[in-house]
Motif scaffolding. Structure first.
Motif, PDB file in Angstrom:
ATOM      1  N   ILE A  16      41.468  53.720  25.711  1.00 52.97           N
ATOM      2  CA  ILE A  16      40.727  54.489  26.852  1.00 52.97           C
ATOM      3  C   ILE A  16      41.394  54.358  27.939  1.00 52.97           C
ATOM      4  N   VAL A  17      41.803  55.242  28.840  1.00 54.71           N
ATOM      5  CA  VAL A  17      42.393  55.346  30.232  1.00 54.71           C
ATOM      6  C   VAL A  17      41.384  55.908  30.989  1.00 54.71           C
ATOM      7  N   ASP A  18      40.656  55.140  32.004  1.00 58.32           N
ATOM      8  CA  ASP A  18      39.644  55.786  32.871  1.00 58.32           C
ATOM      9  C   ASP A  18      39.674  54.704  34.024  1.00 58.32           C
ATOM     10  N   ASP A  19      39.758  55.409  35.307  1.00 57.88           N
ATOM     11  CA  ASP A  19      39.769  54.038  36.437  1.00 57.88           C
ATOM     12  C   ASP A  19      38.389  53.726  36.781  1.00 57.88           C
ATOM     13  N   HIS A  20      37.366  54.157  36.096  1.00 56.45           N
ATOM     14  CA  HIS A  20      35.950  53.617  36.356  1.00 56.45           C
ATOM     15  C   HIS A  20      35.813  52.806  34.933  1.00 56.45           C
ATOM     16  N   GLU A  21      35.215  51.380  35.536  1.00 59.85           N
ATOM     17  CA  GLU A  21      34.807  50.661  34.650  1.00 59.85           C
ATOM     18  C   GLU A  21      33.796  50.953  33.725  1.00 59.85           C
ATOM     19  N   SER A  22      32.661  51.683  34.373  1.00 56.07           N
ATOM     20  CA  SER A  22      31.547  51.925  33.772  1.00 56.07           C
ATOM     21  C   SER A  22      31.865  52.813  32.502  1.00 56.07           C
ATOM     22  N   ARG A  24      34.840  53.149  30.950  1.00 57.19           N
ATOM     23  CA  ARG A  24      35.547  52.405  29.895  1.00 57.19           C
ATOM     24  C   ARG A  24      34.461  51.586  29.058  1.00 57.19           C
ATOM     25  N   LEU A  25      33.350  50.948  29.725  1.00 63.81           N
ATOM     26  CA  LEU A  25      32.438  50.271  28.941  1.00 63.81           C
ATOM     27  C   LEU A  25      31.426  51.170  27.997  1.00 63.81           C
ATOM     28  N   GLY A  26      31.222  52.219  28.752  1.00 65.55           N
ATOM     29  CA  GLY A  26      30.385  53.308  27.915  1.00 65.55           C
ATOM     30  C   GLY A  26      31.122  54.011  26.705  1.00 65.55           C
ATOM     31  N   ILE A  27      32.389  54.101  26.833  1.00 70.35           N
ATOM     32  CA  ILE A  27      33.109  54.905  25.810  1.00 70.35           C
ATOM     33  C   ILE A  27      33.354  53.578  24.652  1.00 70.35           C
ATOM     34  N   THR A  28      33.756  52.518  25.127  1.00 72.81           N
ATOM     35  CA  THR A  28      33.872  51.344  24.062  1.00 72.81           C
ATOM     36  C   THR A  28      32.744  51.106  23.554  1.00 72.81           C
ATOM     37  N   ALA A  29      31.673  51.207  24.004  1.00 73.51           N
ATOM     38  CA  ALA A  29      30.169  50.649  23.287  1.00 73.51           C
ATOM     39  C   ALA A  29      30.040  51.870  22.165  1.00 73.51           C
TER      40      ALA A  29
END
Length: 229
Positions: A16-22, A24-29
């Motif tokens: 995942i490449v996104d400059d918003h941590e939220s 990245r965390l959401g897609i990871t979950a």
């Protein structure tokens, strides 16, 4: 989110490449809930490469607008260099960026407003090596009148329509009542015309993408023309 998993889905390796941590965390979950393996996440495309350290991945979920000021085409190419399919996950109204990403060869576009289940299904689709045929492509391109369409003749559109739909070239020739060599000439001419407008299509998947982009395949052209005579 509960979801029926297939063996194929459980093996999907995602970055995942996104400059918003939220984000990245959401897609990871969501990926974890879908049974996917999130190998790495990063705020920039180059940081992803550095963090992967050569580990294989199947899909890169890529935001189009990153905080480092990098270019869309460069980020797509960096992501593709991993050997993975690239799925754009971005704000749908960034038409010029979507167009640039499509021209660079991404496997699909999914808006950030999409439900999580839709994003997970899109990841599974591109992980199988398929092109994500959805209306985001057609809408983005239709909204950008500067998008350079190859000027294909009627017979060229017929050949592209059938070939990009999945028929072998020999069957395309048979269905159109032309020689196999003639069908090959049409296909070569189609590819040349796409090169001339800066949208090369060296593979069959690329030709499918061009047919979708230019409204030659049915269901994506809102004006109803499907390119068949």
């Amino acid at each position: 989110m509960e979801q029926m998993l297939t063996t194929e889905q459980a093996l999907v390796r995602v970055a995942i490449v996104d400059d918003h941590e939220s984000v990245r965390l959401g897609i990871t979950a969501a990926c974890a809930a879908a049974g996917y393996d999130v190998v790495s996440t990063a705020a920039t495309a180059q940081a992803l490469i550095d963090g992967l350290d050569g580990r294989p991945i199947d899909v890169v979920v890529l935001d189009l607008s990153l905080g480092d000021g990098s270019r869309v085409t460069d980020n797509v190419k960096i992501a593709q260099a991993t050997g993975a399919a690239v799925l754009v996950h971005s704000i749908a109204d960034r038409v010029a960026s979507v167009r640039e990403a499509l021209a660079a060869g991404v496997a699909g576009v999914i808006p950030k407003s999409s439900p999580t289940t839709t994003v997970m299904a899109a990841i599974a689709t591109v992980a199988r090596g398929e092109v994500l045929n959805n209306l985001e492509w057609a809408t983005a391109i239709d909204a950008d009148r500067d998008f350079a369409k190859a000027q294909l003749g009627r017979r060229e559109r017929d050949v592209l329509h059938l070939y990009a739909s999945g028929l072998p070239l020999k069957l395309v020739a048979g269905q159109l009542g032309i020689a196999h060599s003639t069908a090959r000439e049409y296909l070569d001419r189609i590819r040349m015309k796409y090169v001339e407008v800066g949208r090369p299509a060296p593979t069959k998947v690329d030709l499918l993408r061009r047919a979708v982009e230019d409204g030659i395949l049915p269901g994506l052209d809102q004006e109803g023309e499907d390119g068949r005579g």
